[in-house]
Design a protein around this motif. Structure first.
Motif, PDB file in Angstrom:
ATOM      1  N   GLN A  10      -1.348   8.032   0.446  1.00 36.56           N
ATOM      2  CA  GLN A  10      -1.974   9.028  -0.412  1.00 36.56           C
ATOM      3  C   GLN A  10      -1.386  10.408  -0.137  1.00 36.56           C
ATOM      4  O   GLN A  10      -1.177  10.787   1.013  1.00 36.56           O
ATOM      5  CB  GLN A  10      -3.484   9.072  -0.180  1.00 36.56           C
ATOM      6  N   TRP A  61      -1.287   5.139  10.158  1.00 31.23           N
ATOM      7  CA  TRP A  61      -1.101   4.042   9.198  1.00 31.23           C
ATOM      8  C   TRP A  61       0.288   3.435   9.355  1.00 31.23           C
ATOM      9  O   TRP A  61       0.473   2.238   9.182  1.00 31.23           O
ATOM     10  CB  TRP A  61      -1.283   4.558   7.774  1.00 31.23           C
ATOM     11  N   GLY A  74      -9.408  -5.429   2.801  1.00 35.58           N
ATOM     12  CA  GLY A  74      -8.131  -5.557   3.498  1.00 35.58           C
ATOM     13  C   GLY A  74      -8.260  -6.347   4.792  1.00 35.58           C
ATOM     14  O   GLY A  74      -7.374  -7.152   5.133  1.00 35.58           O
ATOM     15  N   ILE A 103       3.856  -1.142   3.763  1.00 40.31           N
ATOM     16  CA  ILE A 103       3.810   0.219   3.236  1.00 40.31           C
ATOM     17  C   ILE A 103       4.935   0.390   2.235  1.00 40.31           C
ATOM     18  O   ILE A 103       6.066  -0.014   2.488  1.00 40.31           O
ATOM     19  CB  ILE A 103       3.948   1.256   4.360  1.00 40.31           C
ATOM     20  N   GLN A 125       0.845  -1.203   0.000  1.00 41.69           N
ATOM     21  CA  GLN A 125       0.000   0.000   0.000  1.00 41.69           C
ATOM     22  C   GLN A 125       0.883   1.258   0.000  1.00 41.69           C
ATOM     23  O   GLN A 125       1.749   1.417   0.855  1.00 41.69           O
ATOM     24  CB  GLN A 125      -0.903   0.009   1.222  1.00 41.69           C
ATOM     25  N   CYS A 126       0.655   2.124  -0.976  1.00 41.69           N
ATOM     26  CA  CYS A 126       1.362   3.404  -1.044  1.00 41.69           C
ATOM     27  C   CYS A 126       0.501   4.478  -0.387  1.00 41.69           C
ATOM     28  O   CYS A 126      -0.711   4.534  -0.623  1.00 41.69           O
ATOM     29  CB  CYS A 126       1.655   3.788  -2.487  1.00 41.69           C
ATOM     30  N   TYR A 174      -5.745  -1.549   3.789  1.00 43.02           N
ATOM     31  CA  TYR A 174      -5.961  -1.233   2.376  1.00 43.02           C
ATOM     32  C   TYR A 174      -6.926  -0.054   2.289  1.00 43.02           C
ATOM     33  O   TYR A 174      -8.020  -0.097   2.839  1.00 43.02           O
ATOM     34  CB  TYR A 174      -6.520  -2.458   1.667  1.00 43.02           C
ATOM     35  N   ASP A 208     -13.071  -1.123   0.618  1.00 43.61           N
ATOM     36  CA  ASP A 208     -11.622  -1.261   0.651  1.00 43.61           C
ATOM     37  C   ASP A 208     -11.145  -1.763   2.014  1.00 43.61           C
ATOM     38  O   ASP A 208     -10.339  -2.696   2.099  1.00 43.61           O
ATOM     39  CB  ASP A 208     -10.955   0.071   0.287  1.00 43.61           C
ATOM     40  N   ASN A 217      -3.921   3.285  -4.834  1.00 43.91           N
ATOM     41  CA  ASN A 217      -2.459   3.313  -4.681  1.00 43.91           C
ATOM     42  C   ASN A 217      -1.927   2.007  -4.101  1.00 43.91           C
ATOM     43  O   ASN A 217      -1.055   2.006  -3.239  1.00 43.91           O
ATOM     44  CB  ASN A 217      -2.018   4.468  -3.775  1.00 43.91           C
ATOM     45  N   CYS A 218      -2.441   0.894  -4.580  1.00 44.10           N
ATOM     46  CA  CYS A 218      -2.115  -0.392  -3.963  1.00 44.10           C
ATOM     47  C   CYS A 218      -1.787  -1.446  -5.020  1.00 44.10           C
ATOM     48  O   CYS A 218      -2.477  -1.564  -6.038  1.00 44.10           O
ATOM     49  CB  CYS A 218      -3.296  -0.862  -3.106  1.00 44.10           C
ATOM     50  N   SER A 264       0.671  -7.128   5.096  1.00 43.07           N
ATOM     51  CA  SER A 264       0.781  -6.098   4.066  1.00 43.07           C
ATOM     52  C   SER A 264       1.945  -5.192   4.439  1.00 43.07           C
ATOM     53  O   SER A 264       2.409  -5.191   5.582  1.00 43.07           O
ATOM     54  CB  SER A 264      -0.522  -5.294   3.956  1.00 43.07           C
ATOM     55  N   HIS A 269      -1.707  -5.366  -5.527  1.00 37.67           N
ATOM     56  CA  HIS A 269      -2.252  -6.587  -4.943  1.00 37.67           C
ATOM     57  C   HIS A 269      -1.636  -7.826  -5.591  1.00 37.67           C
ATOM     58  O   HIS A 269      -1.323  -7.836  -6.791  1.00 37.67           O
ATOM     59  CB  HIS A 269      -3.777  -6.653  -5.142  1.00 37.67           C
TER      60      HIS A 269
END
Length: 479
Positions: free
Chosen positions: A55, A78, A193, A205, A52-53, A89, A189, A93-94, A203, A96
């Protein structure tokens, strides 16, 4: 998203999926390489479901007047999730891992055939993924970690793509229940997740420099509150569903601290109820000449000061201004007692089977500008006749009456000397004054015109609710 996943899985069957909102654009051309370093790491390949990037937005207004840039939220909250089972999630910007979206459990990673959990028969696979034999074949290859190998011309897959993209294709299948993006909440979302983490996956970052993606944010407070209402309603709906994170910890593979983090997040809507009660409490004490705070305020005052110093230091370390920090604190009070409160009511009505929640799309239009290129109303609060402004306007009126009563009481106290006692203290007065400061945009809206003024209908309704509150306070005095 499920439609796009099915079509892309049928046509390419790539092992990874990039999910982006329509308003986002790539800011770092090497982001795919950064994400793959996480997903293809020797340990990450067996444990990490998605990267996950964070925002970030390119059109933020100066000092973030509506508190919607979420800078400190992504960095600290986060980031805290990232130190547990992993970042949640957030819907865009993710990157998967496709076989995870297809329902694979983390425990199945050591199994050569990734279809463990589904029956080997074609009938069972069709009950999960649908009746398209081409797509079932594609999904089987993805779960087994095999490369996509079409048996005939790729153009022949176009008819199958039309079939799997139809609205009725997923009827009587596991799409939206066990595979794909999970249905049942306007915050699909977070729900998706949560389901992935409950299956035992982690997950990560992925936050390279420069930032991976940038997008646009709401440009006025009305859109911001509607967005927050949708988030709060969807999150609270998950809390009351079978996907509750506590059940995920007890019955699934969700880690305990990760479950607590999810509970904190899902309680956004529920949090509005006690916060409204706390907002009414100092005014109630002033109007009834009582107190809820002790005479020695140093403990409560120390907690309040410590909290504000902590949040201020977080903002300053992030590079934000003091004005931005105050706008964030102010909008938290407004958002919680308006947008989140209506999100709570929406789910309450749903559970009572009175009405169903609707998905309200967030409008992210660029603000209009004047001839000199400057928007005269940029950063100013706008109002309409939506009931979402009713609680905030009422709270402001209640605090103003309380402060007026306080001034009158102090005048009487000075005039009568020691013979007149005040049941409330400085703490209650400071609480009311703090709330008036938080709702300063609404105070200005009482004297504004056009979109910058609170509509007369809202003022009348809030006045009636305020009188009811004052009348209730008088009844408690009599009792």
């Amino acid at each position: 998203m499920n439609v796009l996943t099915r079509v892309s899985g049928l046509m390419t069957n790539a092992p990874f999926i990039l999910n982006l909102d329509c308003d986002m654009h790539v800011n770092n051309p090497k982001i795919a390489l950064h994400a793959l370093c996480v997903l293809l790491d020797s340990k990450g390949e067996k444990e990490v479901a998605f990267a996950q990037c964070p925002q970030q937005f390119y059109d933020g207004l100066k000092d973030d007047p509506f508190g919607n840039q979420l800078t400190t939220l992504f960095l600290y909250i986060w980031g805290g999730f990232g130190g547990l089972q992993g970042m949640i999630y957030v819907g865009t910007n993710c990157f998967h891992r496709r076989k995870v979206i297809y329902g694979l459990y983390a425990a199945d990673q050591d199994i050569q055939n990734g279809k463990k959990g589904w029956n080997e028969s074609v009938l069972e696979m069709e009950m999960v993924f649908g009746t398209s034999k081409r797509f079932v074949e594609s999904a089987s290859q993805a779960l087994e970690g095999k490369k996509f190998a079409p048996k005939d011309n790729l153009c022949n897959y176009l008819e199958a793509a039309k079939k799997v993209s139809s609205c009725g294709y997923e009827d009587n299948t596991a799409w939206g229940k066990k595979v794909g993006w999970i249905y049942g909440s306007t915050s699909e979302d977070i729900l998706t997740g949560l389901d992935i983490h409950t299956r035992g996956w982690r997950s990560e970052i992925c936050s390279p420099d420069p930032i991976a993606f940038r997008g646009c944010s709401p440009q006025d407070n009305i859109v911001t509150l509607i967005q927050q209402k949708r988030w709060a309603s969807g999150l609270f709906d998950i809390l009351l569903s079978k996907h509750n994170p506590i059940l995920g910890f007890l019955c699934g593979k969700l880690q305990f601290r990760e479950a607590l983090g999810y509970v904190w997040l899902l309680c956004w809507g529920l949090r509005s109820v006690p916060e409204i009660c706390y907002a009414a409490l100092p005014a109630y004490c002033i109007l009834t000449n009582s107190s809820f705070l002790p005479e020695k305020l140093w403990i409560h005052g120390a907690l309040f000061v410590t909290y504000n110093i902590s949040t201020l230091s977080e903002s300053l370390r992030t590079g934000l201004s003091i004005r931005t920090w105050w706008n964030t604190q102010k909008m938290m009070r407004i958002t919680t007692m308006s947008g989140w409160f209506f999100g709570f009511l929406v789910i309450l009505l749903k559970k009572l089977r009175i009405s169903e929640p609707i998905f309200e799309i967030t409008k992210k239009e660029q603000s209009s500008t004047s001839f000199d290129g400057v928007n005269q109303n940029s950063g100013r609060f706008s109002f309409n006749e939506s009931p979402i402004f009713l609680p905030s306007t009422t709270i402001l009126f209640v605090q103003l009456i309380a402060l007026g009563t306080c001034l009158f009481g102090w005048a009487q106290h000075v005039r009568s000397g020691l013979g007149y006692g005040l049941g409330y203290g400085l703490g209650e007065v400071l609480c009311s004054a703090y709330l008036v400061a938080c709702y300063w945009p609404f105070l200005k809206g009482l004297f504004g015109t056009g979109k910058q003024g609170i509509p007369l209908s809202t003022i009348i309704k809030s006045t009636m609710l305020t009188f009811l509150f004052v009348h209730f306070c008088k009844l408690t005095i009599i009792v």
